[in-house]
Scaffold this motif. Structure first.
Motif, PDB file in Angstrom:
ATOM      1  N   ARG A  15      47.252  41.775  32.629  1.00 57.95           N
ATOM      2  CA  ARG A  15      45.941  41.310  32.145  1.00 57.95           C
ATOM      3  C   ARG A  15      44.895  41.455  33.241  1.00 57.95           C
ATOM      4  O   ARG A  15      43.773  41.884  32.994  1.00 57.95           O
ATOM      5  N   THR A  16      45.297  41.092  34.460  1.00 56.58           N
ATOM      6  CA  THR A  16      44.373  41.206  35.585  1.00 56.58           C
ATOM      7  C   THR A  16      43.996  42.674  35.799  1.00 56.58           C
ATOM      8  O   THR A  16      42.829  43.003  35.990  1.00 56.58           O
ATOM      9  N   TYR A  17      44.978  43.531  35.715  1.00 57.43           N
ATOM     10  CA  TYR A  17      44.762  44.972  35.880  1.00 57.43           C
ATOM     11  C   TYR A  17      43.727  45.478  34.879  1.00 57.43           C
ATOM     12  O   TYR A  17      42.805  46.215  35.225  1.00 57.43           O
ATOM     13  N   ASN A  18      43.876  45.022  33.642  1.00 58.98           N
ATOM     14  CA  ASN A  18      42.938  45.444  32.602  1.00 58.98           C
ATOM     15  C   ASN A  18      41.510  45.030  32.917  1.00 58.98           C
ATOM     16  O   ASN A  18      40.564  45.759  32.669  1.00 58.98           O
ATOM     17  N   VAL A  19      41.340  43.833  33.436  1.00 56.61           N
ATOM     18  CA  VAL A  19      40.007  43.346  33.760  1.00 56.61           C
ATOM     19  C   VAL A  19      39.461  44.086  34.975  1.00 56.61           C
ATOM     20  O   VAL A  19      38.312  44.515  35.002  1.00 56.61           O
ATOM     21  N   VAL A  20      40.310  44.279  35.971  1.00 58.36           N
ATOM     22  CA  VAL A  20      39.861  44.876  37.224  1.00 58.36           C
ATOM     23  C   VAL A  20      39.430  46.320  37.032  1.00 58.36           C
ATOM     24  O   VAL A  20      38.421  46.760  37.565  1.00 58.36           O
ATOM     25  N   TYR A  70      50.732  38.615  33.260  1.00 57.00           N
ATOM     26  CA  TYR A  70      49.481  38.191  33.892  1.00 57.00           C
ATOM     27  C   TYR A  70      48.926  39.258  34.823  1.00 57.00           C
ATOM     28  O   TYR A  70      47.731  39.485  34.864  1.00 57.00           O
ATOM     29  N   VAL A  71      49.801  39.937  35.547  1.00 52.88           N
ATOM     30  CA  VAL A  71      49.342  41.033  36.406  1.00 52.88           C
ATOM     31  C   VAL A  71      48.690  42.108  35.535  1.00 52.88           C
ATOM     32  O   VAL A  71      47.637  42.642  35.866  1.00 52.88           O
TER      33      VAL A  71
END
Ligand code: UDP
Ligand code: MG
Length: 316
Positions: free
Chosen positions: A295-300, A292-293
Motif C-alpha cells: 500500500r505504501t509503495y502504491n502511494v509513494v 502494508y508495504v
C-alpha cells in the motif's frame, strides 16, 4: 465553471462495466424518476473499460439527453471504486448519489435518500432490505461486516450497498484525500458530520452476472482494489492463512491423541504440530506486513490512478 455549472442540484454517479444488457432498462427507469424531482440534475456515467457495447449505448444516451448526461470513458478497467472516484472529481451537484448500473439498487429509491439529505444528514447510506444475492455472498458479507465493526469505528449496517447520497463537502474531502486503494462508503463515513441510514429495496441483478469473482471480493474486502504488482503479496497472505488453519487443526488432533493415547515417538509429532502452527502464524505476519508495504509503495510511486480516454459532455 460556467454559470449553469453552479446551479446543478443533484449529480448521479454510475460506474459501468459490461452492462449492455442493463443500460436500456436503467435509462428508462432512471431518467423519469429524476425528471419528476424538479431539481436540476446530471448523470455521470463512467465506462470502466467495458468489452461490450456499453460505451456505444452511453454515447447514444448522451446524444439523446445531452443536457443531463455526461460520460467518462476509461481506457481500461480500473475497478468500480476508481470509476466512482473519477466521477467524484468531476461532479457539479450539491448532492451526489451513487448507484449501480445493474438495477440491483432500484432508481425509484433515490427520493428516499434525498429526503434524508434534506432533513440535514450529510451522508446517507442505503442498506439492503431483503437482499437478493447468493447465499454465499450474503453470509460472507455479514461476516465481513462483523469483522469491520470490531476493528474500526465505522458504523454501517451494510457496507456493500452502493446506493448512497452525499453532500458536496464529503465528496470534496474524498477527492482531496487522493486515496488509491479505497472503499468509498467507508472513506465517506470518516468524513461525514452527520451520517444517517435508510433501508432500500434490493433487486436481483437485472441481467448478466456479477463482475466480481470470489478472488476480487476478497481483495476488495482487503481494501485493496487495484495494482497487479500487489497481487503476489495478497496471494501469499491468503496461502499463509490456509497453512495456519491447517496446522491449527493438526495441533488439535495431535493434542487430542497425546491426551487419549499418550506420547507417540517421544512426543516429537506434537512438537512438529506446534512448530508448524507457529511457523504459519509468522507467515501470516510477513504477508500482512507485505500488504502494508504494498500500500505504501502504491502511494509513494504516485502513479496516476486511472486514465480517461475521452469525455462525452455538452457543457463544460
Ligand atoms: N463495476 C465497474 N468496474 C468493475 C466492476 C464493476 O465499474 O470492474 C460496476 C458495475 O458495472 C456495476 C457496479 O460496479 O454498476 C457493481 O458491480 P457488480 O454488480 O458486478 O457487483 P455486485 O453487485 O455483484 O457487488
Ligand atoms: Mg450488482
Amino acid at each position: 465553471m460556467s454559470a449553469s455549472a453552479s446551479t446543478v442540484a443533484l449529480s448521479i454517479v454510475i460506474p459501468v462495466y459490461n452492462e449492455e444488457l442493463n443500460l436500456p432498462t436503467l435509462f428508462t427507469r432512471l431518467y423519469p424518476v429524476l425528471d419528476q424531482l424538479g431539481r436540476r440534475y446530471e448523470i455521470v456515467f463512467t465506462n470502466d473499460g467495458s468489452h461490450d457495447r456499453s460505451i456505444e449505448l452511453l454515447k447514444a444516451q448522451h446524444a439523446a439527453r445531452p443536457d443531463v448526461t455526461r460520460v467518462i470513458d476509461f481506457n481500461a478497467n480500473y475497478g468500480q471504486h476508481m470509476a466512482i472516484m473519477a466521477a467524484f472529481e468531476r461532479v457539479r451537484g450539491d448532492v451526489i448519489v451513487t448507484l449501480d448500473a445493474d438495477l440491483q439498487n432500484p432508481p425509484e429509491e433515490i427520493p428516499k435518500l434525498l429526503e434524508m439529505i434534506d432533513a440535514g444528514y450529510d451522508y446517507v447510506g442505503g442498506y439492503r432490505l431483503n437482499r437478493q444475492d447468493s447465499f454465499f455472498r450474503t453470509y460472507a458479507s455479514k461476516l465481513i461486516n462483523f469483522v469491520r465493526e470490531k476493528t474500526t469505528s465505522i458504523e454501517m449496517t451494510d457496507q456493500g450497498c452502493m446506493l448512497r447520497a452525499y453532500r458536496r463537502p464529503v465528496i470534496d474531502a474524498i477527492v482531496r484525500s487522493g486515496a488509491i486503494n479505497t472503499f468509498i462508503p467507508a472513506l465517506a463515513y470518516s468524513f461525514a458530520g452527520k451520517p444517517g441510514e435508510v433501508g432500500v429495496k434490493h433487486e436481483e441483478r437485472h441481467a448478466g452476472v456479477s463482475n466480481y469473482s470470489f478472488y476480487q471480493l476478497i481483495r476488495l474486502n482487503f481494501d485493496l482494489i487495484t495494482g497487479f504488482s500487489l497481487a503476489p503479496l495478497q496471494i501469499f497472505t491468503m496461502f499463509a492463512g490456509a497453512c495456519s488453519a491447517g496446522s491449527l487443526l493438526l495441533v488439535l488432533v495431535l493434542a487430542y491423541r497425546r491426551v487419549v493415547l499418550g506420547a507417540e515417538a517421544e512426543g516429537i509429532f506434537t512438537l512438529f504440530g506446534i512448530l508448524f502452527f507457529l511457523l504459519s502464524v509468522a507467515m501470516v505476519g510477513i504477508g500482512l506486513i507485505g500488504e502494508y508495504v504494498g500500500r505504501t509503495y502504491n502511494v509513494v510511486r504516485a502513479r496516476q490512478r486511472y486514465h480517461v480516454k475521452e469525455m462525452f459532455e455538452t457543457t463544460s
